[in-house]
Structure formats: structure tokens, C-alpha cells
Design an enzyme around this catalytic site. Structure first.
Site, PDB file in Angstrom:
ATOM      1  N   HIS A 129      62.264-100.628  19.707  1.00  0.00           N
ATOM      2  CA  HIS A 129      62.943 -99.418  20.179  1.00  0.00           C
ATOM      3  C   HIS A 129      61.886 -98.340  20.342  1.00  0.00           C
ATOM      4  CE1 HIS A 129      66.359 -96.694  20.795  1.00  0.00           C
ATOM      5  NE2 HIS A 129      65.490 -95.804  20.335  1.00  0.00           N
ATOM      6  N   CYS A 130      61.816 -97.758  21.545  1.00  0.00           N
ATOM      7  CA  CYS A 130      60.751 -96.783  21.810  1.00  0.00           C
ATOM      8  C   CYS A 130      61.334 -95.372  21.917  1.00  0.00           C
ATOM      9  CB  CYS A 130      60.023 -97.159  23.103  1.00  0.00           C
ATOM     10  SG  CYS A 130      58.762 -95.969  23.557  1.00  0.00           S
ATOM     11  N   PRO A 131      60.977 -94.459  21.000  1.00  0.00           N
ATOM     12  CA  PRO A 131      61.522 -93.098  21.075  1.00  0.00           C
ATOM     13  C   PRO A 131      61.059 -92.337  22.319  1.00  0.00           C
ATOM     14  CG  PRO A 131      59.887 -93.289  19.319  1.00  0.00           C
ATOM     15  CD  PRO A 131      60.110 -94.672  19.832  1.00  0.00           C
TER      16      PRO A 131
END
Ligand code: ZN
Ligand code: ZN
Length: 330
Positions: free
Chosen positions: A160-162
Site C-alpha cells: 500500500h503506497c501512501p
């Protein structure tokens, strides 16, 4: 009344959390906006004197910027792929699971469900059973994982990439690599073309206030583009390496487990075929932010399977070309 207040408080909290999650994207957009002003106006129009050089700088910058923004947009907004409907367990199966208290019994129920539905799952949980997500109430397809931030199971989950406020997974992996690649190239171009004016700033001390402000932008542009060039470059080459080995970030730390045990090279079909799984079979689309990945994010050709199949074909049809066979299954 109290329940209503509690509900509206929850809505407010969810809204606030969603807002906070978009902050890194807003930060990237703000940096890109400022860099556009600094490069186009302060550097090209005020500092660069040669007209042909101005045209080249602007042309290359705008092409790279367009590809970068389009890849970034696609990475963020491409629709997330959930497991298909048949992976979600039925009400009867849920009741059975709730009634059973032992792990071994639950594992049997899930195994039976997989068998009845004919689900193509080969990856096993750590203890050897079928992988099940109690939050989504579904059997996890191979290489899928539950993302607690997106609150769903995601096909071929990478991480998951912010910075894109979503999962990097099967649906947007090509866009993510292009975003890193174009980001890296754009920053490299910015830093290299800005370098002579950056050096000039340190050599030239007799300047008036207006020029100081412009030069501050030009100097800061060099620092920002060099910093992002380095970080995006490291990530870009790391993901190129992972793609070449057909591993997700998660799998590089925790190899998938099969009935024969963990196998970190299970999906490695050779560099060219691994790249075609992500970038597709049409070379014209490879570098464009247009969806072209092969497969469905559920069935993945595996190394062991192919060796078995090739051996089988060798016994039945001697004219079969191994290369053609591999091309078809990848
Ligand atoms: Zn889930
Ligand atoms: Zn996520």
C-alpha cells in the site's frame, strides 16, 4: 438521539481520515506545480538565453511531465481489482464456519468450498491450510492479500503506497513502474539542465533582489530534483529487478508457500516473459500509461507447472516448440 450523534461522529472521523490520506498526493501535486513554475519561468524564460536551447528544454520537459502526470493519475485512479465473486464464501459456508470451533474443522470446510467451486488456488497459509480472509469472507486468490487501509483483498498485492493513496497491485503495477520511471527521468532532466545555472549562482555574488528571488527558485529546483531523482531512481530500479524476477515486494520478504513448501522463484518464467506479464505483449504500449498487462490477477503461470507440461508434451508431440509453448502460457 445519542446513536445518531455517534453515527455522525463516525462519519466525521472517516471523512477526516480520508482527507489526511490524500495529503501526500496533495503534497506531490504542490511540488509538481511549484517545479513547473521554477523550471519553465525562472529557469527557461529568465535564465536560459539561447532560443534553440529554450525550445529543447521546454519540449523534453513537457513530454516527460505529461507522461509522468498520466502515469501518476492512472496509478491513483485505476479501479482496484477485488477477488472474483466465486471466491466469496456462501452464507451456508459462513454458518458452518461459525458453528465449528476447531481450526482443523474450519480448514476442512474451506478446503471443501475451494474444491466444490473449483477455485484455482495453490498458495497455502503458513500452517498449510487454504488462505481465507475473515474480514472480506473470501478465499484469497494466489498472490492476493488483504489491505487494512483499503479494507479489501487485492489481487497480486505488492504494497500500500501512501504517495498514491491506494494499493500497488495487479491493476496498477505497470502504471506504478512508469510513474517511478518517468518521475526519475524528469527529475534527472531537471537537475542536469539546471546544473550550470546552479553553479553560476555560487560563483555570482553581485546580484539585485529580483534576481536573488529567481535564483533561489533555480537553486532550490536543483536540490529538489536531485533528491527526488535519487529516491525515485532507487525505487524504480528495485521494482525493475522485482519485475524481472516476477516477485512482489511482499514476496521478496516472505516467499509464497505451496504444498511442497515455500518457493520464492515459483512465478519466475524468465526475464522476458516476466516483463510481458506486467507490460503486455504489444511493444507500442509498453511505455505508455495505457493498461496492457497480461493475465487476470488470479491465475499465474508457475515455473514448476511449465516444466511438468513441457515434459508431458515432449512425450506426446515431438514437433511442439518449447518457445512457442512458453509464449502461449505466459
Ligand atoms: Zn480481505
Ligand atoms: Zn491498500
Amino acid at each position: 438521539m445519542g446513536g445518531c450523534d455517534g453515527e455522525s461522529t463516525n462519519v466525521c472521523i472517516r471523512f477526516f481520515i480520508n482527507l489526511v490520506r490524500w495529503l501526500p498526493v496533495v503534497f506531490v501535486a504542490a511540488i509538481v506545480g511549484w517545479a513547473y513554475y521554477a523550471y519553465v519561468y525562472q529557469l527557461v524564460f529568465l535564465a536560459v538565453e539561447s532560443i534553440p536551447l529554450r525550445i529543447i528544454y521546454l519540449l523534453v520537459f513537457h513530454i516527460l511531465l505529461l507522461l509522468f502526470v498520466a502515469s501518476y493519475y492512472q496509478t491513483i485512479f485505476a479501479p482496484l481489482h477485488k477477488p472474483p465473486q466465486e471466491f466469496y464464501i456462501t452464507r451456508e459456508c459462513t454458518d458452518e464456519l461459525n458453528e465449528s470451533s476447531e481450526d482443523s474443522q474450519q480448514s476442512e470446510i474451506l478446503q471443501r468450498f475451494v474444491h466444490l467451486q473449483g477455485l484455482p488456488v495453490r498458495v497455502r497459509a503458513f500452517e498449510g491450510g487454504v488462505r481465507y480472509c475473515p474480514k472480506c469472507k473470501c478465499i484469497k486468490p494466489d498472490r492476493s492479500h488483504h489491505c487494512s487501509i483499503c479494507s479489501q483483498c487485492v489481487r497480486k498485492f505488492d504494497h500500500h503506497c501512501p504517495w498514491v493513496n491506494t494499493c500497488v497491485s495487479f491493476h496498477n503495477y505497470k502504471f506504478f513502474i512508469l510513474f517511478l520511471g518517468y518521475g526519475f527521468t524528469l527529475c534527472l532532466w531537471g537537475a542536469l539542465t539546471d546544473l550550470p545555472y546552479f553553479i553560476e549562482f555560487w560563483q555570482n555574488n553581485s546580484v539585485n533582489n529580483r534576481v536573488v528571488f529567481g535564483q533561489f527558485n533555480v537553486v532550490f529546483l536543483f536540490f529538489v530534483s536531485s533528491m527526488f531523482c535519487l529516491s525515485l531512481g532507487c525505487l524504480f530500479f528495485y521494482h525493475l529487478l522485482l519485475t524481472g524476477r516476477n516477485r512482489t515486494t511482499l514476496e521478496s520478504f516472505r516467499p509464497p508457500i505451496f504444498t511442497h513448501g515455500p518457493d520464492k522463484r515459483a512465478y519466475d518464467m524468465g526475464v522476458s516473459r516476466n516483463y510481458r506479464q506486467v507490460f503486455g505483449s504489444n511493444p507500442i504500449l509498453w511505455l505508455l500509461p495505457i493498461y496492457s498487462s497480461n493475465g487476470d490477477g488470479i491465475n499465474f503461470p508457475s515455473r514448476l507447472e511449465s516444466f511438468e507440461a513441457v515434459r508431458l508434451l515432449d512425450c506426446t508431440d515431438e514437433d511442439e516448440d518449447d518457445e512457442d509453448f512458453f509464449n502461449r502460457i505466459v
